[in-house]
Write a protein that holds these residues in place. Sequence first.
Motif, PDB file in Angstrom:
ATOM      1  N   HIS A  45       0.769  -1.153   0.115  1.00 11.37           N
ATOM      2  CA  HIS A  45      -0.139  -0.124   0.048  1.00 11.37           C
ATOM      3  C   HIS A  45       0.622   1.288  -0.019  1.00 11.37           C
ATOM      4  O   HIS A  45       1.656   1.420   0.807  1.00 11.37           O
ATOM      5  N   ASP A  46       0.709   2.144  -1.110  1.00 13.28           N
ATOM      6  CA  ASP A  46       1.248   3.326  -0.953  1.00 13.28           C
ATOM      7  C   ASP A  46       0.357   4.563  -0.452  1.00 13.28           C
ATOM      8  O   ASP A  46      -0.650   4.534  -0.931  1.00 13.28           O
ATOM      9  N   VAL A  47       0.652   5.179   0.533  1.00 13.08           N
ATOM     10  CA  VAL A  47      -0.258   5.979   1.238  1.00 13.08           C
ATOM     11  C   VAL A  47       0.145   7.551   0.998  1.00 13.08           C
ATOM     12  O   VAL A  47       0.944   8.224   1.323  1.00 13.08           O
ATOM     13  N   ASP A  48      -0.535   7.965  -0.300  1.00  9.79           N
ATOM     14  CA  ASP A  48      -0.254   9.329  -0.768  1.00  9.79           C
ATOM     15  C   ASP A  48      -1.027  10.416   0.012  1.00  9.79           C
ATOM     16  O   ASP A  48      -0.557  11.622  -0.006  1.00  9.79           O
ATOM     17  N   ARG A  49      -2.262  10.075   0.567  1.00 11.47           N
ATOM     18  CA  ARG A  49      -2.887  10.919   1.271  1.00 11.47           C
ATOM     19  C   ARG A  49      -4.068  10.200   2.089  1.00 11.47           C
ATOM     20  O   ARG A  49      -4.159   8.824   1.679  1.00 11.47           O
ATOM     21  N   TYR A  96       8.845   3.676   4.105  1.00  8.68           N
ATOM     22  CA  TYR A  96       8.695   4.995   3.773  1.00  8.68           C
ATOM     23  C   TYR A  96       8.715   5.077   2.175  1.00  8.68           C
ATOM     24  O   TYR A  96       9.083   4.472   1.390  1.00  8.68           O
ATOM     25  N   HIS A  97       7.763   5.969   1.844  1.00  7.43           N
ATOM     26  CA  HIS A  97       7.142   5.961   0.529  1.00  7.43           C
ATOM     27  C   HIS A  97       7.910   7.539   0.084  1.00  7.43           C
ATOM     28  O   HIS A  97       7.596   8.612   0.385  1.00  7.43           O
ATOM     29  N   TYR A  98       9.264   7.035  -0.414  1.00  6.24           N
ATOM     30  CA  TYR A  98      10.133   8.311  -0.621  1.00  6.24           C
ATOM     31  C   TYR A  98      10.077   8.750  -1.987  1.00  6.24           C
ATOM     32  O   TYR A  98       9.658   8.365  -3.099  1.00  6.24           O
ATOM     33  N   MET A 133       8.948   3.787  -3.844  1.00  8.34           N
ATOM     34  CA  MET A 133       9.061   4.970  -4.492  1.00  8.34           C
ATOM     35  C   MET A 133       7.666   5.330  -4.992  1.00  8.34           C
ATOM     36  O   MET A 133       6.809   4.818  -5.295  1.00  8.34           O
ATOM     37  N   HIS A 134       7.681   6.774  -4.569  1.00  7.15           N
ATOM     38  CA  HIS A 134       6.491   7.631  -5.115  1.00  7.15           C
ATOM     39  C   HIS A 134       6.644   8.305  -6.377  1.00  7.15           C
ATOM     40  O   HIS A 134       7.987   8.709  -6.518  1.00  7.15           O
ATOM     41  N   GLY A 135       6.022   8.119  -7.356  1.00  8.43           N
ATOM     42  CA  GLY A 135       5.986   8.469  -8.621  1.00  8.43           C
ATOM     43  C   GLY A 135       5.087   9.540  -8.707  1.00  8.43           C
ATOM     44  O   GLY A 135       3.898   9.806  -8.270  1.00  8.43           O
ATOM     45  N   ASN A 136       5.660  10.796  -9.419  1.00 11.11           N
ATOM     46  CA  ASN A 136       4.758  11.928  -9.613  1.00 11.11           C
ATOM     47  C   ASN A 136       4.976  12.373 -11.072  1.00 11.11           C
ATOM     48  O   ASN A 136       6.219  12.852 -11.521  1.00 11.11           O
ATOM     49  N   VAL A 268      -0.331  10.618  -8.421  1.00  9.06           N
ATOM     50  CA  VAL A 268      -1.204   9.549  -8.762  1.00  9.06           C
ATOM     51  C   VAL A 268      -0.657   8.392  -8.433  1.00  9.06           C
ATOM     52  O   VAL A 268      -1.279   7.315  -8.390  1.00  9.06           O
ATOM     53  N   VAL A 269       0.522   8.070  -8.009  1.00 15.28           N
ATOM     54  CA  VAL A 269       1.041   6.895  -7.587  1.00 15.28           C
ATOM     55  C   VAL A 269       1.807   6.909  -6.408  1.00 15.28           C
ATOM     56  O   VAL A 269       2.155   6.091  -5.868  1.00 15.28           O
TER      57      VAL A 269
HETATM   58 ZN   LIG Z   1       2.760   7.594  -4.129  1.00 15.82          ZN
END
Ligand SMILES: [Zn+2]
Length: 269
Positions: A45-49, A96-98, A133-136, A268-269
């Motif tokens: 799970h990636d927690v972006d918000r 950590y979602h870096y 990894m967080h993708g923007n 978005v990811v």
């Molecule tokens: Zn993300």
Amino acid sequence: MERDFTYRVYRDLLTAAQDHGYEILSVREYLTREELPERLLVMRHDVDRKVENALDMAEIEASLGATASYYFRAIDKTFEPELFRAVAALGHEVGYHYEDLDTADGDLATARRSFERNLDRFREHVPVDTVSMHGNPLTPHDNRDVVESLDLAEYDLAGEVYLSFDFSEVVYFSDTNRTWYEEKTIVNDWPVGPSEKPTQVESTAELVDLLETGSIPRLYLLVHPNRWADSTAEWALEYSKDVVTNGGKWGLWVVRSLRGDDQSGDSVV
Ligand SMILES: [Zn+2]
């Protein structure tokens, strides 16, 4: 037809996996266990918000005896130490979602220092063994470049969610865009191209069907808790649609508010 991407559907997905012999594992478990079960599902799970959704999912999983990995961004709205501890206490992995290369505007040395600092901030509250990894899509950088430039063992890290996996061993499915269907996208988070996947599914019901056939013994799911709704929100959305149909501006406002997280564009990811 039942609405997809709700907590109820999520619970059904987990139950179907377990009923058909799939063990649900965290990233840490997959990377560090000496022996893996024949059928497994890595749950990331990636927690972006919307951190509260993460806790909801963590509770659903814990109630079923499933273990997952939760990666939180280091930004204010998701850096919630109490929540990290609550998720870990339910038996899950917290990581950590870096996005340090983005925040350092592409400067690798600055990004490495920022990565180290943020990793330490998380570790003040919970053990961290893996990172994600967080993708923007709005920045030209690939945050993985930072971790690729490091010796993970030196940081006591067991792995990274893309770099440490062989995606011919596990078949990757992501709920990005609220479909499991993988298309060519500007978001750089697909480990393999769509054409290399052995099969594709669109809805969660189709994913359940796939699990029931057992034809893919090892899966890797990326699930963003903020993309799933509980039944109250679901009801509100349905209700607001009716209002929109009747031409009410208030209804449009509700729809925008409920869907606002998808339109912010910051990630978005
Ligand atoms: Zn993300």
